[in-house]
Each structure stands twice: as structure tokens, then as C-alpha cells.
Enzyme design. Structure first.
Site, PDB file in Angstrom:
ATOM      1  CG  HIS A 165       0.308   1.237   2.749  1.00 14.36           C
ATOM      2  ND1 HIS A 165      -0.845   0.882   2.100  1.00 14.36           N
ATOM      3  CD2 HIS A 165      -0.003   1.287   4.068  1.00 14.36           C
ATOM      4  CE1 HIS A 165      -1.813   0.705   2.984  1.00 14.36           C
ATOM      5  NE2 HIS A 165      -1.335   0.966   4.196  1.00 14.36           N
ATOM      6  CG  HIS A 166       0.526   4.568  -2.746  1.00 14.53           C
ATOM      7  ND1 HIS A 166      -0.037   5.820  -2.645  1.00 14.53           N
ATOM      8  CD2 HIS A 166       1.865   4.734  -2.620  1.00 14.53           C
ATOM      9  CE1 HIS A 166       0.926   6.711  -2.473  1.00 14.53           C
ATOM     10  NE2 HIS A 166       2.080   6.086  -2.442  1.00 14.53           N
ATOM     11  CB  CYS A 167      -3.987  -0.468  -1.422  1.00 11.57           C
ATOM     12  SG  CYS A 167      -5.242   0.425  -0.550  1.00 11.57           S
ATOM     13  CB  ALA A 168       1.072  -1.553  -3.147  1.00 12.04           C
TER      14      ALA A 168
ATOM     15  CG  HIS B 170      -3.131  -4.203   0.080  1.00  7.33           C
ATOM     16  ND1 HIS B 170      -3.262  -3.276   1.085  1.00  7.33           N
ATOM     17  CD2 HIS B 170      -1.792  -4.397  -0.067  1.00  7.33           C
ATOM     18  CE1 HIS B 170      -2.060  -2.931   1.528  1.00  7.33           C
ATOM     19  NE2 HIS B 170      -1.157  -3.595   0.840  1.00  7.33           N
TER      20      HIS B 170
END
Ligand SMILES: Cc1ncc(COP(=O)(O)O)c(C=O)c1O
Length: 411
Positions: free
Chosen positions: A367-370, A134
């Protein structure tokens, strides 16, 4: 790599000995030995890093650049020496090309808010990839809202590799910047940044690399390179942006305040030279000094030795996890860093994470910032084991056993 100390040779790499340098690893979690597999979120810190911060606070604590007293001189010297260490680490031509920031996120925001805001007009394009964090999506979207720029996203294959021909097709007459992750924090994919830079430069487009691995910025010829200390065994709250002199000099300041000026009057302010014009306010001095200790530490062990051990663990963990019926590894690129994201049929990743935690195993789930990447693979989330050089095959075995336990509970 340039270092004051001599790196160990490969056969000297003794993981048990290295683990002793990391006090945090020696603890029980829920009564089990800690297995720390969340290194892509943040890595652990060796004792020398912790001691460097303590030494600063116990002996040298003062603000930098402003004092003529001895403590301030010592603090400034220690702080500026880290800039030189980063310069050597990246093989940057000059120390003034290293801007201290809070981390990768701030580095990308700096480029977006200063370079891109000044140089991009409505309709101009920024190219990223479908596997970005992100931190390398949202700053461009903010600029899109403000200025009407266009964000183009290069697609990736089912293995999680950049589809290079598609990326090249996106480079057009309105492309003004390419911004790519060196390594996907979710898939582990190592992007072909050399080819990316070459292709972009053929169209005279500068490239920002969201960095993770050690690189030589002159050899790579990237225009900007960003990294966070906490991913490379240093403290949180600091990182660096490398930039080409021509670009950095042409860029307006990012934030205003102390240290970034040459002179201030109510009528007119003149700015400091690079890199200081981008370093407004009191920075995280202790963390920066800790980052210097982290660079010394990994240099002494030999970054190549660490990468070799991590790669062995990656191959071992991928093979072991893939053998478990129902497990699907997300991200099977041919060039991979030591990250294994996976899903398990019929079990939500959060449930995997909760059970693993009870076994003392720290992985990241979510979501692992993705989030766009989760959509690309049609999964709501993954469980992610990210391995560092202080991890062992026995710890991977513990993970595999714990995943089997998850299956017994939920499937
Ligand atoms: C690929 C990638 N880019 C950017 C970031 C943002 O880094 P930071 O939170 O240290 O600023 C991360 C952090 O996880 C990352 O993995």
C-alpha cells in the site's frame, strides 16, 4: 540552482558513466543483474556520499557545537556547511530557516507537535489531499485525538489529480493549515503546489509542502517545506524542515535536551535561537555531511538533466507496461514524476514482486504507506516501479519481460 560546481550540459549526460558512480548497482541478484526500481522508497547513494561519511568517521569524528578542540571544530564546520547548501538548494533567504530533522516524517511531526498544537483549537481545520503518505495523515489524526481538530481531505480524480475546485471549497473560516505532498509516492502525480499556496494564502492559511522535487521556497512562497535526504541520493536518518522565520520563531521547541537551550537551571530554562531550538540532542552528523555530498553530486550533474532522463524513462515505461494486456497503470496524471504503479488482472501485487525479485528486479509492492489511496482506487495494493536517473531503457525492457513472465505463471 546555486552550486559551487558547474552543472553538466544535457548532451553530457551519459547514463552508463553515471551508473559507475553507484557501486551498489554493479551486482547480481538471484544470478541476474540488479535492476533497482524502488527509488521512491529510497534512492541509491553515489560513491562521493559514501566517502563523505567514511571521511567523517576516519578523520573528523567528534560531536558538534560543543567542543573547542580541532576535530569538533571541523565536524561543526562540515555540518553547518550542509545547512548552507540546503539553503542555496531551496533558495531560502537565511540559513537559520533550515532545521535538521530525521526526515520528512519528523519534519511534519515537528510542525504538527509545535506549530499546530500551539495554534489550533478544537474545530480548527487542517486540509490534506486523498493522495497523502501516512506521514502526512497520522500526525494530524493524533492532533485530532488530542485537541479535537478537524481533518479535511481534498478529493482526487480517477487520473490521480487533485480536484482543485474541491480543494478550494475546503478552504473555510476554520482552516488553519494546508499540508500537501508535492509528489504522490504512489501515483507520481505532481501537485500544483503553486496554485495550492496561492489559494491558501488568499485565506491567510499557511502551507506545508511534503517535498520531493527541487523547489525555490521564495518563489513558491510555501510556509514550511520538508524533505528526506535518502530520497535525494543522500544517507538515511536525516532531512530538513524549511520554515518562514516568523513562524519558526513563534513556535515552541519540539523536544527538550542538549543543544536546544541557551541556559538551564532547575527554576528556568531559556531556549536557543532558531534553528537550534528544534535540534535537541546529538544529530546524525555523518549522514548530514553525506547529504551535503549528495547535493553537490546532483548539482554537478544538473538537476534538470536528471529530471529529463527520468521523464524519458517514465514515458517509455508507461507506454511499454500499458501495452501488456491485463496491466492497468494506477495514476495517469498529466504532470507526473517517474513513478509507475500498476496492477495486473488476476495476480496479487505481492506475487508480481516475488517473481520480479527472482529476475533481479526490485520493485515495491503493497500500500506504499498510503492505505486511503488504495481504497480510493479500490485496489488492495499495487506494484510500483519508481525510476531514477541511473536507470536505463534496457532495465525497463527487463521489467516488461518479467511482467510477461508473471502472466505466464499466474494467468
Ligand atoms: C510522499 C511522502 N511523504 C512522506 C514520506 C516519509 O518520508 P520518510 O520516511 O523519509 O520520513 C514519504 C516516504 O516514502 C513519502 O513518499
Amino acid at each position: 540552482m546555486a552550486t559551487a560546481t558547474t552543472p553538466l550540459v544535457a548532451q553530457d549526460f551519459d547514463v552508463q558513466r553515471v551508473r559507475e558512480d553507484f557501486p551498489i548497482l554493479n551486482q547480481l541478484v538471484h544470478g541476474k543483474p540488479l535492476v533497482y526500481f524502488d527509488n521512491a522508497a529510497t534512492s541509491q547513494k553515489p560513491r562521493t556520499v559514501i566517502e563523505a561519511e567514511r571521511h567523517f568517521y576516519e578523520g573528523d569524528c567528534a560531536n558538534i557545537h560543543r567542543g573547542i578542540h580541532l576535530l569538533s571544530e571541523r565536524a561543526t564546520k562540515a555540518y553547518e556547511e550542509v545547512r548552507e547548501k540546503i539553503q542555496h538548494l531551496l533558495n531560502a533567504p537565511e540559513t537559520r530557516q533550515i532545521v535538521f530533522v530525521r526526515g520528512t516524517t519528523e519534519a511534519i511531526n515537528l510542525v504538527a507537535s509545535s506549530y499546530a498544537r500551539r495554534n489550533l483549537q478544537a474545530g480548527d481545520e487542517v486540509v490534506i489531499t486523498a493522495m497523502e503518505h501516512h506521514a502526512n495523515i497520522v500526525p494530524w489524526q493524533m492532533l485530532r485525538e488530542e485537541k479535537g481538530i478537524v481533518l479535511r481531505v481534498a478529493p482526487i480524480s480517477d487520473r490521480g489529480e487533485l480536484i482543485f475546485e474541491e480543494f478550494e471549497k475546503l478552504l473555510g473560516p476554520r482552516t488553519r493549515l494546508v499540508s500537501v505532498a508535492h509528489v504522490s509516492n504512489v501515483l507520481g502525480t505532481i501537485n500544483p503546489v503553486r496554485e495550492v499556496v496561492r489559494a491558501a494564502h488568499r485565506s491567510n492559511v499557511p502551507v506545508l509542502v511534503d517535498g520531493a522535487l527541487k523547489i525555490d521556497v521564495q518563489e513558491l512562497d510555501c510556509d514550511f517545506y520538508a524533505f528526506s535526504s535518502h530520497k535525494v541520493f543522500g544517507p538515511t536518518g536525516v532531512g530538513a524542515l524549511y520554515g518562514k522565520v516568523r513562524l519558526l520563531e513563534s513556535m515552541p521547541p519540539y523536544q527538550g535536551g542538549g543543544d536546544m537551550i541557551s541556559s538551564v537551571s532547575f527554576e528556568r530554562t531559556t531556549y536557543n535561537t532558531i534553528p537550534y531550538k528544534f535540534e535537541a540532542g546529538t544529530p546524525n552528523i555523518a549522514a548530514t555531511i553525506g547529504l551535503g555530498a549528495a547535493i553537490d553530486y546532483v548539482s554537478r550533474l544538473g538537476i534538470e538533466n536528471l529530471a529529463r532522463h527520468e521523464h524519458e524513462l517514465l514515458v517509455y515505461a508507461t507506454a511499454k507496461l500499458s501495452q501488456i494486456p491485463g496491466v492497468r497503470v494506477i495514476g495517469t496524471a498529466r504532470e507526473k514524476a517517474s513513478v509507475v504503479s500498476f496492477v495486473l488482472d488476476g495476480v496479487h501485487p505481492h506475487d508480481i514482486g516475488t517473481v520480479l525479485d527472482q529476475e533481479g528486479i526490485a520493485v515495491r509492492t503493497g500500500h506504499h504507506c498510503a492505505q486511503p489511496l488504495m481504497e480510493r482506487f479500490k485496489v488492495p495494493a499495487t506494484a510500483r516501479a519508481s525510476l531514477a536517473f541511473y536507470n536505463t531503457k534496457e532495465e525497463v525492457d527487463a521489467l516488461v519481460e518479467a511482467v510477461e513472465k508473471v502472466k505466464q505463471i499466474f494467468v
